[in-house]
Design a protein around this motif. Structure first.
Motif, short mmCIF file in Angstrom:
data_model
loop_
_atom_site.label_atom_id
_atom_site.label_comp_id
_atom_site.label_asym_id
_atom_site.label_seq_id
_atom_site.Cartn_x
_atom_site.Cartn_y
_atom_site.Cartn_z
N VAL A 99 1.09 -1.44 0.16
CA VAL A 99 -0.06 0.34 0.33
C VAL A 99 0.73 1.15 -0.34
N VAL A 100 0.71 2.14 -1.05
CA VAL A 100 1.47 3.50 -1.03
C VAL A 100 0.94 4.54 -0.50
N PRO A 101 0.74 5.23 0.00
CA PRO A 101 0.20 6.84 -0.03
C PRO A 101 0.39 7.65 -1.20
N LEU A 102 -0.45 8.67 -1.68
CA LEU A 102 -0.65 9.14 -2.32
C LEU A 102 0.24 10.21 -2.09
N PRO A 103 0.84 11.26 -2.99
CA PRO A 103 2.30 11.84 -2.80
C PRO A 103 1.62 13.48 -1.95
N GLY A 104 1.99 13.70 -0.93
CA GLY A 104 1.26 14.41 0.17
C GLY A 104 0.36 14.30 1.20
N VAL A 105 0.32 13.44 1.03
CA VAL A 105 -0.86 13.31 2.09
C VAL A 105 -0.79 12.72 3.67
N PRO A 106 -0.14 12.21 3.72
CA PRO A 106 1.02 12.20 5.00
C PRO A 106 0.81 14.11 5.90
N ARG A 107 1.49 14.58 4.41
CA ARG A 107 1.44 16.30 4.72
C ARG A 107 0.61 16.80 5.09
N MET A 108 -0.43 16.80 3.86
CA MET A 108 -1.51 17.48 4.20
C MET A 108 -2.67 17.18 5.81
N LEU A 109 -2.62 15.23 6.20
CA LEU A 109 -2.86 14.85 7.58
C LEU A 109 -2.16 15.43 8.62
N ARG A 110 -0.93 15.64 8.16
CA ARG A 110 -0.43 16.39 9.17
C ARG A 110 -0.85 18.18 9.25
N GLU A 111 -1.45 18.69 8.11
CA GLU A 111 -1.60 19.76 8.32
C GLU A 111 -2.91 20.64 8.84
N LEU A 112 -3.71 19.16 8.44
CA LEU A 112 -5.21 19.61 9.22
C LEU A 112 -5.12 19.12 10.81
N ARG A 113 -4.15 18.06 11.08
CA ARG A 113 -4.37 18.32 12.05
C ARG A 113 -3.77 18.83 13.31
N ALA A 114 -2.92 20.40 12.69
CA ALA A 114 -2.20 22.00 13.33
C ALA A 114 -3.42 22.46 13.41
N ALA A 115 -4.10 22.55 12.42
CA ALA A 115 -5.20 23.60 12.04
C ALA A 115 -6.15 22.97 13.25
N GLY A 116 -6.06 21.93 13.99
CA GLY A 116 -7.61 21.52 14.93
C GLY A 116 -8.78 21.10 14.12
N ILE A 117 -8.95 20.38 12.59
CA ILE A 117 -10.08 20.61 11.95
C ILE A 117 -9.96 18.88 12.40
N VAL A 118 -11.03 18.68 12.59
CA VAL A 118 -11.52 16.74 12.89
C VAL A 118 -11.24 16.23 11.65
N THR A 119 -10.92 14.98 11.62
CA THR A 119 -10.52 13.77 10.50
C THR A 119 -10.72 12.45 10.99
N ALA A 120 -11.59 11.72 9.96
CA ALA A 120 -11.65 10.76 9.97
C ALA A 120 -11.79 9.83 8.86
N VAL A 121 -11.97 8.60 8.62
CA VAL A 121 -12.33 7.52 7.40
C VAL A 121 -13.55 6.97 7.39
#
Ligand SMILES: [Mg+2]
Length: 231
Positions: A99-121
């Motif tokens: 399984v391979v993450p799409l380009p930039g996905v780990p960074r995007m998830l970190r930035e959403l977290r840092a912005a305090g945005i709630v996330t789920a899958v």
């Protein structure tokens, strides 16, 4: 109550799984052959049959364990229980390799977290595979798998479970996914904002509920997140 949320599909949105379940079923074929079963055809024919079986399963025809049982029975093995356990173990052992993450996905998830945005899958699939895929993509929040919910996207019950888990109103939540029907039409029908993740430059199909937004990469998702308003 959190003010906004972004939720994701996994496959072809956060990560590519490179047909991991097909590979595991092909590995089971070796065991079936070794233990006296009967293969149905050439490797190409077996691969075609596997893809058709998995497609039916993902469309909701049956759970994954039942699909594996059917696969084994069809090849002359009556005691399928051990094969089902073997299949699950093989798939999970392959996640970190395949399984391979799409380009930039780990960074995007970190930035959403840092912005305090709630996330789920929210993903159509089984546990713990979908959790492992999400982890592989760098996601460490809640993962809802359809097999656990008892409903698959685009069923509104799947999205209702997501909204409940997020604790955020649907109209304050973006759902990001690549599938026009399961993700976009499903999310919109359930009252969420739907973003079509179109990394491959596809044409949106006619006659399907259109998305509220189209994004082609992770920066597009981050722009969406910054636009969420609390009504
Ligand atoms: Mg997908």
């Amino acid at each position: 109550m959190p003010t906004c949320a972004v939720a994701f599909d996994i496959d072809h949105t956060l990560a590519i799984d490179n047909k991991i379940e097909r590979i595991a079923l092909l590995r089971l074929l070796c065991r079936i052959d070794r233990e006296g079963g009967t293969l149905l055809g050439t490797l190409d024919e077996e691969t075609t049959a596997i893809d058709a079986l998995l497609e039916r399963q993902r469309a909701g025809a049956c759970e994954i364990d039942e699909a594996v049982q059917r696969f084994v029975y069809d090849r002359g093995i009556t005691d399928a229980g051990a094969y089902v356990a073997d299949f699950r173990a093989i798939v999970l052992s392959l996640v970190d390799h395949i399984v391979v993450p799409l380009p930039g996905v780990p960074r995007m998830l970190r930035e959403l977290r840092a912005a305090g945005i709630v996330t789920a899958v929210l993903s159509n699939g089984w546990s713990p595979l979908q959790q492992r895929k999400a982890t592989r993509a760098g996601f460490d929040g809640p993962v809802l798998a359809s097999a656990d919910i008892g409903a698959s996207k685009p069923d509104a019950r799947a999205f209702a479970a997501l909204v409940e888990r997020l604790g955020v109103r649907g109209d304050c939540t973006w759902y990001v996914g690549d599938d026009p029907i399961a993700d976009v039409a499903g999310a919109r029908a359930a009252g969420l904002r739907a973003a079509w993740f179109n990394a491959e430059g596809q044409r949106y199909p006619d006659g399907v509920t259109p998305p509220d937004a189209e994004v082609k990469d992770v920066d597009g998702v981050l722009r969406l997140a910054s636009l969420i308003e609390v009504r």
